[in-house]
Motif scaffolding. Sequence first.
Motif, short mmCIF file in Angstrom:
data_model
loop_
_atom_site.label_atom_id
_atom_site.label_comp_id
_atom_site.label_asym_id
_atom_site.label_seq_id
_atom_site.Cartn_x
_atom_site.Cartn_y
_atom_site.Cartn_z
N UNK A 70 12.93 -6.92 -72.63
CA UNK A 70 12.94 -6.06 -71.45
C UNK A 70 14.31 -5.46 -71.19
N UNK A 71 15.37 -6.21 -71.49
CA UNK A 71 16.73 -5.78 -71.18
C UNK A 71 17.49 -5.26 -72.39
N UNK A 72 17.05 -5.65 -73.59
CA UNK A 72 17.73 -5.21 -74.80
C UNK A 72 19.07 -5.86 -75.05
N UNK A 73 19.30 -6.98 -74.41
CA UNK A 73 20.60 -7.65 -74.50
C UNK A 73 20.47 -8.96 -75.25
N UNK A 74 21.37 -9.19 -76.18
CA UNK A 74 21.32 -10.40 -76.99
C UNK A 74 21.50 -11.64 -76.10
N UNK A 75 20.68 -12.61 -76.32
CA UNK A 75 20.74 -13.83 -75.52
C UNK A 75 21.83 -14.77 -76.03
N UNK A 76 22.26 -15.67 -75.16
CA UNK A 76 23.07 -16.81 -75.59
C UNK A 76 22.15 -17.76 -76.33
N UNK A 77 22.55 -18.28 -77.48
CA UNK A 77 21.64 -19.15 -78.24
C UNK A 77 21.23 -20.41 -77.47
N UNK A 78 19.94 -20.68 -77.46
CA UNK A 78 19.47 -21.95 -76.88
C UNK A 78 20.14 -23.13 -77.57
N UNK A 79 20.35 -23.00 -78.87
CA UNK A 79 20.94 -24.09 -79.64
C UNK A 79 22.37 -24.40 -79.19
N UNK A 80 23.09 -23.36 -78.76
CA UNK A 80 24.47 -23.58 -78.31
C UNK A 80 24.49 -24.46 -77.05
N UNK A 81 23.58 -24.18 -76.14
CA UNK A 81 23.49 -24.97 -74.92
C UNK A 81 23.01 -26.39 -75.24
#
Length: 288
Positions: A70-81
């Motif tokens: 919807x936003x077209x913005x790369x997410x922060x990786x779930x794996x990083x968190x």
Amino acid sequence: MDHQNLIAIDTHTHAEVSCWNPFDNYGEEYDRAADKYFRSSRRPTIQESIDYYRERKIGLVMFMVDAESNMGRRRIPNEEIAEAAQKNSDIMIAFASIDPHKGKMGAREARRLIEEYGVKGFKFHPTVQGFHPYDKMAWPIYEVIAEYALPAVFHTGHSGIGSGMRCGGGLRLEYSNPMHLDDVAIDFPDMQIVMAHPSFPWQDEALSVATHKPNVWIDLSGWSPKYFPKQLVQYANTLLKDRVLFASDYPLITPDRWLKDFEDAGFKPEVMPGILKGNAVRLLKLDQ
């Protein structure tokens, strides 16, 4: 989480900066609008947030919001968190966020994050992700969450994201009406549903759903307690005292400010320990 040595558990904090991915400036106008709306531009790294909470002996649940479609913005990786939570398991728990438009591929990711990374719950933001929570598109991901009997947090009510932008940034507030979670609570009784925030302008709808459906909870994030609607405080003191959660929305609101204002917001002394920690211990199954 070593909850016995913590004074509280903040069940709603955000990862704002990735140390794995390069900065993605696409859609940065949403950040500037949010800075203006929240009067804050704090964007700590995950480790800086952990250090902040450790200093205060407060546990934290952290997640980001995956709104890539919807936003077209790369997410922060779930794996990083999740890896940060593994390294700081005495104080931190990781929730994941998966764009519901990813359907069955999203369900595969959810299962992998639970089984391989120990993720303990999931976050959805209907307004930012652009979907109604009852949309069957999201069912494959819900089915995995329910299979593992994990909680799912849903943003409800007004969104500071997009506020003041032309057309509100194209984001629809109606997606986050808490009444949309009624169907989800019926079809997924083994999934604990947390309605995030005082659900302005639908506070009464949120209280109704939570009172009617025993698998629905409310977190108190995003607002200073001194601004809580009086009916929210009333229900937190009575019918919903076992399903209301301390949550700040850090870094937009700090736990320091939240806890200070909580003392004078009209909550009964006998329900405060449950809100601050006891209810989260049960939701997150920390005694099991």
